[in-house]
Design a protein around this motif. Structure first.
Motif, mmCIF file in Angstrom:
data_model
loop_
_atom_site.group_PDB
_atom_site.id
_atom_site.type_symbol
_atom_site.label_atom_id
_atom_site.label_comp_id
_atom_site.label_asym_id
_atom_site.label_seq_id
_atom_site.Cartn_x
_atom_site.Cartn_y
_atom_site.Cartn_z
ATOM 1 N N ARG A 278 -5.224 -1.062 -1.863
ATOM 2 C CA ARG A 278 -5.989 -0.791 -0.644
ATOM 3 C C ARG A 278 -5.953 -2.048 0.222
ATOM 4 N N ASP B 18 2.450 1.571 -3.736
ATOM 5 C CA ASP B 18 1.565 1.661 -4.911
ATOM 6 C C ASP B 18 0.219 2.209 -4.452
ATOM 7 N N ALA B 19 -0.109 3.391 -4.914
ATOM 8 C CA ALA B 19 -1.336 4.079 -4.478
ATOM 9 C C ALA B 19 -2.601 3.343 -4.898
ATOM 10 N N ARG B 20 -2.500 2.416 -5.822
ATOM 11 C CA ARG B 20 -3.678 1.673 -6.276
ATOM 12 C C ARG B 20 -4.057 0.550 -5.325
ATOM 13 N N ARG C 83 0.842 -1.207 0.000
ATOM 14 C CA ARG C 83 0.000 0.000 0.000
ATOM 15 C C ARG C 83 0.874 1.251 0.000
ATOM 16 N N GLU C 84 2.010 1.179 0.680
ATOM 17 C CA GLU C 84 2.905 2.334 0.767
ATOM 18 C C GLU C 84 3.585 2.636 -0.564
#
Length: 333
Positions: A64, A60-62, A57-58
């Motif tokens: 969740r 790659d903004a995609r 998550r840290e």
């Protein structure tokens, strides 16, 4: 393949897969189709899986991440469905991986043929296969891609169930709607897809013959464990699906809906020592009763091998079990 705009939600249930999760996420986040969101559902892992998800998550903004107490793969997938923002939905297991162009290809044929669902083939893979290039899309260049469109509730539904797992598929989110997976440990994906066929009325399914999904085989996977009560659950779930689908069309009778879990039940029973097998004699009686009840599903099929196997399970189940025991003992020598 043209300009791609719509978002696709990729749902990944995660449970104690610290050895494999990076591999799965590298294949998902490295897709040529980039407008995706990846929903990682940590199902109460007690290894490093949860922290690995957080690290993705840290970077790659995609990505969740959702953490929940251990509730099973069905509830994990449902949490993903409840939080999916995409127009389309795909499921990937955390110990599997997908070809770099899988999402783009499935999206393309779904849009081209105005389908409700698109599918590809899968290939079984071992540890050594990842990163080797074996069975990747590039090694399939000699295979001429063939895309077929199944139309109508009968043919589209049957195409959707080959295979009946939730992986290998791209779903329009609207087709899933409020349908969710039930809390079974085996055949829950068959029930989910049966609900979609019966409730949503899938009418168009586009399929490519390319093997774009790599189904990883590991010794402790759910389908490779010794006999447990859940194998009887699989038989009962398949009975329910068979009854519902046959109301739509008798064509569904030829895709081995009932036979799969009945065969698995016999196979698992044959692996047990005689004394252990006796502990499950009531389960065995229920399975034999199911085989007799669904004798048409097991015996009236076009495939000769399945027909013979079905007849043995229905009419001489004890003999069939004995032959499996003998065969397994010979393999062990």
């Amino acid at each position: 393949m043209g300009k791609i705009m719509e978002k696709i939600s990729v749902i990944v249930p995660v449970y104690n897969v610290e050895k494999y999760i990076d591999r799965a996420l590298e294949s998902i986040c490295g897709q040529t189709y980039q407008n995706i969101e990846v929903l990682l559902i940590d199902d109460g892992s007690n290894d490093r899986s949860g922290s690995i998800c957080d690290s993705w998550r840290e970077k790659d903004a995609r990505v969740r991440v959702f953490h929940q107490t251990n509730s099973g793969v069905s509830m994990a997938r449902n949490l993903g469905l409840d939080n999916a923002d995409g127009d389309y939905v795909m499921f990937v297991d955390a110990d599997d991986w997908i070809d770099t162009e899988m999402i783009e290809k499935l999206y393309y044929i779904l849009k081209k043929y105005d389908a409700d669902i698109s599918t590809c083939r899968y290939i079984e893979a071992r540890e050594k296969d990842y990163g080797s290039g074996k069975n990747s899309l590039k090694t399939q260049e000699k295979i001429k891609e063939c895309v077929t469109l199944a139309e109508g509730r009968e043919d589209a539904g049957i195409r959707m169930l080959l295979p009946w797992a939730v992986y290998c598929k791209l779903y329009k989110k609207e087709v899933i709607g409020k349908i969710r997976l039930k809390s079974y440990k085996i055949a829950e994906d068959l029930l989910f897809n049966t609900d979609i066929i019966c409730i949503s009325g899938v009418d168009r399914v586009a399929s490519t013959n390319l093997q774009l999904y790599h189904y990883f085989i590991r010794e402790n996977s759910a389908i490779r464990q010794e006999y447990q009560k859940k194998y009887l659950d699989g038989v009962l779930v398949e009975e329910q699906c068979y009854d519902r689908l046959m109301q739509i069309s008798p064509k569904y009778g030829d895709i081995n809906i009932v036979g799969c879990s009945v065969s698995m039940f016999f196979d698992k029973m044959a692996e047990l020592p005689f004394k252990e097998r006796r502990k499950y004699k009531e389960d065995y009686k229920i399975c034999k009763k199911s085989a007799k009840k669904y004798k048409n599903a097991l015996c009236k099929v076009s495939d000769r091998h399945r027909k013979i196997s079905g007849m043995l399970k229905v009419y001489v189940p004890d003999v069939y079990l004995w032959t499996l025991v003998v065969r397994k003992r010979r393999k062990m020598k």
